[in-house]
Design a protein around this motif. Structure first.
Motif, PDB file in Angstrom:
ATOM      1  N   UNK A  79      28.846  37.023  49.408  1.00  0.00           N
ATOM      2  CA  UNK A  79      28.689  38.444  49.729  1.00  0.00           C
ATOM      3  C   UNK A  79      28.746  38.694  51.234  1.00  0.00           C
ATOM      4  N   UNK A  80      28.208  37.769  52.012  1.00  0.00           N
ATOM      5  CA  UNK A  80      28.257  37.926  53.464  1.00  0.00           C
ATOM      6  C   UNK A  80      29.670  37.733  54.004  1.00  0.00           C
ATOM      7  N   UNK A  81      30.408  36.804  53.399  1.00  0.00           N
ATOM      8  CA  UNK A  81      31.754  36.513  53.884  1.00  0.00           C
ATOM      9  C   UNK A  81      32.802  37.484  53.346  1.00  0.00           C
ATOM     10  N   UNK A  82      32.549  38.062  52.183  1.00  0.00           N
ATOM     11  CA  UNK A  82      33.549  38.858  51.484  1.00  0.00           C
ATOM     12  C   UNK A  82      34.214  39.947  52.316  1.00  0.00           C
ATOM     13  N   UNK A  83      33.449  40.871  52.917  1.00  0.00           N
ATOM     14  CA  UNK A  83      34.098  41.959  53.672  1.00  0.00           C
ATOM     15  C   UNK A  83      35.012  41.469  54.787  1.00  0.00           C
ATOM     16  N   UNK A  84      34.544  40.495  55.560  1.00  0.00           N
ATOM     17  CA  UNK A  84      35.356  39.983  56.659  1.00  0.00           C
ATOM     18  C   UNK A  84      36.603  39.273  56.169  1.00  0.00           C
ATOM     19  N   UNK A  85      36.464  38.484  55.108  1.00  0.00           N
ATOM     20  CA  UNK A  85      37.608  37.734  54.584  1.00  0.00           C
ATOM     21  C   UNK A  85      38.676  38.681  54.050  1.00  0.00           C
ATOM     22  N   UNK A 118      46.424  37.798  48.164  1.00  0.00           N
ATOM     23  CA  UNK A 118      45.647  37.275  47.036  1.00  0.00           C
ATOM     24  C   UNK A 118      45.283  35.814  47.258  1.00  0.00           C
ATOM     25  N   UNK A 119      46.236  35.025  47.746  1.00  0.00           N
ATOM     26  CA  UNK A 119      45.987  33.594  47.927  1.00  0.00           C
ATOM     27  C   UNK A 119      44.938  33.350  49.006  1.00  0.00           C
ATOM     28  N   UNK A 120      45.074  34.050  50.144  1.00  0.00           N
ATOM     29  CA  UNK A 120      44.122  33.843  51.243  1.00  0.00           C
ATOM     30  C   UNK A 120      42.713  34.214  50.808  1.00  0.00           C
ATOM     31  N   UNK A 121      42.555  35.365  50.149  1.00  0.00           N
ATOM     32  CA  UNK A 121      41.226  35.795  49.727  1.00  0.00           C
ATOM     33  C   UNK A 121      40.659  34.861  48.658  1.00  0.00           C
ATOM     34  N   UNK A 122      41.507  34.347  47.787  1.00  0.00           N
ATOM     35  CA  UNK A 122      41.031  33.502  46.686  1.00  0.00           C
ATOM     36  C   UNK A 122      40.674  32.095  47.139  1.00  0.00           C
ATOM     37  N   UNK A 123      41.234  31.636  48.249  1.00  0.00           N
ATOM     38  CA  UNK A 123      40.956  30.263  48.689  1.00  0.00           C
ATOM     39  C   UNK A 123      39.558  30.117  49.284  1.00  0.00           C
ATOM     40  N   UNK A 124      39.024  31.169  49.888  1.00  0.00           N
ATOM     41  CA  UNK A 124      37.733  31.049  50.556  1.00  0.00           C
ATOM     42  C   UNK A 124      36.599  30.696  49.606  1.00  0.00           C
ATOM     43  N   UNK A 125      36.479  31.314  48.425  1.00  0.00           N
ATOM     44  CA  UNK A 125      35.405  30.892  47.509  1.00  0.00           C
ATOM     45  C   UNK A 125      35.506  29.427  47.104  1.00  0.00           C
ATOM     46  N   UNK A 126      36.725  28.902  47.038  1.00  0.00           N
ATOM     47  CA  UNK A 126      36.889  27.490  46.697  1.00  0.00           C
ATOM     48  C   UNK A 126      36.431  26.584  47.826  1.00  0.00           C
ATOM     49  N   UNK A 127      36.544  27.078  49.066  1.00  0.00           N
ATOM     50  CA  UNK A 127      36.195  26.250  50.214  1.00  0.00           C
ATOM     51  C   UNK A 127      34.729  26.304  50.600  1.00  0.00           C
TER      52      UNK A 127
END
Length: 223
Positions: free
Chosen positions: A49-55, A31-40
């Motif tokens: 949307x482009x980053x979501x599947x890979x992240x 949860x933490x790893x996936x949630x940090x990317x939108x903040x960054x």
């Protein structure tokens, strides 16, 4: 053998419930790893949307690796693994039971929570379902492959690092086709069938060969 498999799964699930922190650590890490990317990277919908599947897939891969080192370690330290080697049941069945319980504890929660996490990336509803399906097929492969590495590095000093080096190259095809299926599902008239066909083929091969390889590796590690 089926009763033996159920007994191993039930035993490991009981032990996992007594060590809830280990289970929650894997889930919280995801949860933490996936949630940090939108903040960054910002809040732009198309970028997310482009980053979501890979992240999501990379986070699921790393989260599943957190518990791999503990897959056989507890049984190895308290002598249970040696008793399993002496039982008349095939060791491959015992290894398969431990892998299945590992997936129930670490992989299944990731599958169930992935759609909620995917909402942060503004993914369509259909894409969220595809993500859930790809993780449901892909995460068992990660557990099966990881079991071979966990058995090979059992009892070694610094085995966690060696385990990562062994299994990460084998995880790459699963990561590519799993995240690829989710990405393609966002394109209109795109066919995701080939991606799931390859993931299904990987799963069948892993189910056939992983328990046998894990059993052989466990015998070598114990001896």
């Amino acid at each position: 053998m089926f009763k033996t498999l159920l007994a191993i799964v039930g035993r490991d699930l009981t032990l996992a419930l007594r060590r809830r922190t280990d289970v929650l650590t894997t889930l919280f890490f995801f949860v933490i790893v996936v949630s940090l990317f939108p903040l960054g990277v910002g809040t732009e919908k198309e970028t997310l949307r482009q980053l979501g599947p890979g992240v999501v897939w990379v986070a699921a891969l790393l989260a599943s690796m957190l518990a791999l080192e503990r897959l056989f370690e507890g049984d190895y330290r308290d002598g249970t693994l040696e008793q399993m080697l002496l039982t008349p049941q095939p060791l491959a069945i015992l290894a398969l039971g431990k892998v299945f319980s590992h997936w129930l504890v670490t992989g299944l929660p990731l599958v169930l929570i992935a759609p909620l996490i995917g909402l942060q990336y503004h993914l369509p509803e259909q894409t969220l379902l595809v993500m859930m399906a790809s993780l449901a097929v892909g995460t068992p492969i990660l557990s099966l492959i990881g079991a071979i590495g966990a058995a090979l590095t059992l009892g070694l000093r610094g085995g966690g690092i060696l385990l990562s080096l062994l299994v990460l190259p084998l995880y790459i095809p699963v990561l590519v086709y799993g995240s690829g299926a989710v990405s393609v599902s966002m394109v209109e008239m795109a066919d995701i069938g080939p991606y799931f066909s390859l993931l299904g083929a990987f799963l069948i091969l892993a189910l056939v060969f992983s328990p046998l390889a894990s059993a052989a590796a466990l015998r070598i590690s114990v001896e």
